[in-house]
Design a protein around this motif. Structure first.
Motif, short mmCIF file in Angstrom:
data_model
loop_
_atom_site.label_atom_id
_atom_site.label_comp_id
_atom_site.label_asym_id
_atom_site.label_seq_id
_atom_site.Cartn_x
_atom_site.Cartn_y
_atom_site.Cartn_z
N ALA A 196 0.82 -1.22 0.00
CA ALA A 196 0.00 0.00 0.00
C ALA A 196 0.85 1.27 0.00
O ALA A 196 0.44 2.30 -0.55
CB ALA A 196 -0.93 -0.01 1.21
N LEU A 197 2.02 1.18 0.61
CA LEU A 197 2.89 2.37 0.66
C LEU A 197 3.42 2.77 -0.72
O LEU A 197 4.01 3.84 -0.87
CB LEU A 197 4.05 2.16 1.64
N ARG A 198 3.19 1.92 -1.70
CA ARG A 198 3.57 2.31 -3.07
C ARG A 198 2.56 3.28 -3.67
O ARG A 198 2.75 3.78 -4.77
CB ARG A 198 3.70 1.06 -3.96
N TYR A 199 1.44 3.49 -2.96
CA TYR A 199 0.39 4.40 -3.43
C TYR A 199 0.37 5.65 -2.57
O TYR A 199 0.75 5.62 -1.39
CB TYR A 199 -0.97 3.67 -3.41
N ALA A 200 -0.11 6.74 -3.15
CA ALA A 200 -0.14 8.01 -2.43
C ALA A 200 -1.00 7.89 -1.18
O ALA A 200 -2.00 7.15 -1.17
CB ALA A 200 -0.69 9.10 -3.35
N ALA A 201 -0.64 8.64 -0.15
CA ALA A 201 -1.38 8.60 1.11
C ALA A 201 -2.85 8.96 0.90
O ALA A 201 -3.71 8.50 1.63
CB ALA A 201 -0.73 9.56 2.11
N ASN A 202 -3.12 9.78 -0.10
CA ASN A 202 -4.53 10.14 -0.34
C ASN A 202 -5.20 9.26 -1.40
O ASN A 202 -6.32 9.55 -1.80
CB ASN A 202 -4.65 11.63 -0.69
N ASP A 203 -4.53 8.19 -1.80
CA ASP A 203 -5.14 7.25 -2.75
C ASP A 203 -5.89 6.19 -1.93
O ASP A 203 -5.49 5.04 -1.81
CB ASP A 203 -4.07 6.61 -3.63
N ALA A 204 -6.99 6.64 -1.34
CA ALA A 204 -7.74 5.76 -0.42
C ALA A 204 -8.27 4.53 -1.13
O ALA A 204 -8.35 3.45 -0.56
CB ALA A 204 -8.87 6.55 0.23
N GLU A 205 -8.62 4.68 -2.39
CA GLU A 205 -9.18 3.53 -3.11
C GLU A 205 -8.18 2.37 -3.11
O GLU A 205 -8.51 1.23 -2.75
CB GLU A 205 -9.54 3.93 -4.55
N ALA A 206 -6.94 2.67 -3.50
CA ALA A 206 -5.92 1.61 -3.56
C ALA A 206 -5.57 1.13 -2.15
O ALA A 206 -5.59 -0.07 -1.86
CB ALA A 206 -4.68 2.13 -4.29
N ARG A 207 -5.25 2.06 -1.28
CA ARG A 207 -4.78 1.66 0.06
C ARG A 207 -5.84 0.87 0.82
O ARG A 207 -5.53 -0.13 1.46
CB ARG A 207 -4.34 2.88 0.85
N ASP A 208 -7.09 1.32 0.77
CA ASP A 208 -8.14 0.62 1.53
C ASP A 208 -8.43 -0.76 0.96
O ASP A 208 -8.69 -1.71 1.70
CB ASP A 208 -9.44 1.44 1.58
N GLU A 209 -8.36 -0.88 -0.34
CA GLU A 209 -8.63 -2.17 -0.97
C GLU A 209 -7.53 -3.17 -0.57
O GLU A 209 -7.82 -4.33 -0.25
CB GLU A 209 -8.71 -2.00 -2.50
N ILE A 210 -6.30 -2.72 -0.54
CA ILE A 210 -5.18 -3.61 -0.17
C ILE A 210 -5.30 -3.99 1.32
O ILE A 210 -5.03 -5.13 1.71
CB ILE A 210 -3.82 -2.92 -0.44
N ARG A 211 -5.73 -3.04 2.13
CA ARG A 211 -5.79 -3.24 3.58
C ARG A 211 -6.87 -4.23 4.01
O ARG A 211 -6.80 -4.83 5.08
CB ARG A 211 -6.03 -1.89 4.27
N ARG A 212 -7.89 -4.42 3.18
CA ARG A 212 -9.01 -5.30 3.55
C ARG A 212 -8.61 -6.76 3.74
O ARG A 212 -9.26 -7.49 4.46
CB ARG A 212 -10.04 -5.33 2.39
N TRP A 213 -7.58 -7.20 3.02
CA TRP A 213 -7.36 -8.65 2.88
C TRP A 213 -6.46 -9.23 3.95
O TRP A 213 -5.34 -8.80 4.13
CB TRP A 213 -6.79 -8.94 1.48
N LYS A 214 -6.99 -10.22 4.62
CA LYS A 214 -6.21 -10.90 5.66
C LYS A 214 -5.20 -11.86 5.03
O LYS A 214 -4.18 -12.19 5.63
CB LYS A 214 -7.16 -11.66 6.59
N SER A 215 -5.50 -12.31 3.82
CA SER A 215 -4.54 -13.18 3.13
C SER A 215 -3.46 -12.29 2.50
O SER A 215 -3.76 -11.43 1.67
CB SER A 215 -5.25 -13.97 2.02
N PRO A 216 -2.21 -12.48 2.90
CA PRO A 216 -1.15 -11.61 2.37
C PRO A 216 -0.96 -11.75 0.86
O PRO A 216 -0.69 -10.76 0.17
CB PRO A 216 0.10 -12.04 3.13
N MET A 217 -1.12 -12.97 0.34
CA MET A 217 -0.95 -13.15 -1.11
C MET A 217 -2.06 -12.41 -1.85
O MET A 217 -1.84 -11.80 -2.89
CB MET A 217 -0.96 -14.62 -1.49
N ARG A 218 -3.26 -12.47 -1.26
CA ARG A 218 -4.39 -11.78 -1.89
C ARG A 218 -4.13 -10.27 -1.90
O ARG A 218 -4.33 -9.59 -2.91
CB ARG A 218 -5.66 -12.11 -1.08
N ALA A 219 -3.64 -9.75 -0.76
CA ALA A 219 -3.35 -8.30 -0.69
C ALA A 219 -2.30 -7.93 -1.73
O ALA A 219 -2.42 -6.90 -2.42
CB ALA A 219 -2.87 -7.95 0.72
#
Ligand SMILES: Nc1c(N[C@@H]2O[C@H](COP(=O)(O)O)[C@@H](O)[C@H]2O)[nH]c(=O)[nH]c1=O
Length: 188
Positions: free
Chosen positions: A62-85
């Motif tokens: 997620a840190l590869r995306y801008a701090a205000n890119d909530a769409e990308a960061r939140d989508e990545i953060r949802r997943w408990k499976s690390p491979m899925r994230a």
């Protein structure tokens, strides 16, 4: 420490290092294996700027995306499976503000490892207890891809060496763990 939006740069075009395999080395492979606690995929949540991440892998991606890119960061953060994230993160890759394998990417990885040991003090103790053992992310089974040769290393057979092989790779993940170990040891 605020994360500055970093700028796209490519990894240096220098030959990939070869380094010896050691008998006492710690290998980072699958989470269930002995060195698995050092993998970004291990189930050790981290917290950063008021947000909780299930594991370092999601936060790192997620840190590869801008701090205000909530769409990308939140989508990545949802997943408990690390491979899925990790896979989900690729969907947004044209919006990277930190280029994979750049200096800023390495700095983000360093931050993730620090947050992991600061939240899980048992891991910090385990790291110090590992003494001087070399730490290598063994990517041999994943092949000689540029990201594998950057974060980890692959085995190169060499029958003249005591272990029968050397490592080829920059092994940034292993090196960052060894750097952190040195730092923790000097503070203890
Ligand atoms: N590619 C990989 C692992 N490598 C991990 O992937 C992260 C780097 O991501 P990227 O630069 O996007 O390829 C970093 O945490 C590295 O240790 N691990 C695994 O179990 N399985 C994989 O397939």
């Amino acid at each position: 420490m605020p994360i500055a939006a970093a700028h796209v740069s490519s990894p240096a075009k220098v030959p990939t290092p070869i380094f010896p395999a050691a008998e006492d080395q710690i290998l980072i492979r699958k989470v269930a294996e002995p060195g698995g606690w050092l993998s970004n995929m291990s189930p050790h949540p981290v917290e950063y700027e008021g947000q909780k991440w299930w594991h370092c892998e999601a936060m790192f991606q997620a840190l590869r995306y801008a701090a205000n890119d909530a769409e990308a960061r939140d989508e990545i953060r949802r997943w408990k499976s690390p491979m899925r994230a990790k896979m989900v993160a690729k969907r947004f890759r044209d919006r990277h503000v930190v280029a994979p394998l750049s200096d800023a990417d390495v700095a983000n990885m360093r931050l993730c490892l620090r947050l992991k040991v600061s939240r899980h003090s048992d891991l910090g103790r385990k790291l110090i207890a590992s003494g001087e053992r070399p730490i290598v992310e063994d990517c041999s089974s994943r092949g000689r891809r540029v990201n594998n040769l950057f974060w980890g290393a692959v085995r190169v057979p060499d029958s003249d060496l005591p272990m029968g092989y050397a490592w080829e790779g920059r092994n940034w993940l292993g090196r960052l763990w060894m750097e952190l170990r040195q730092e923790l040891r000097s503070q203890s």
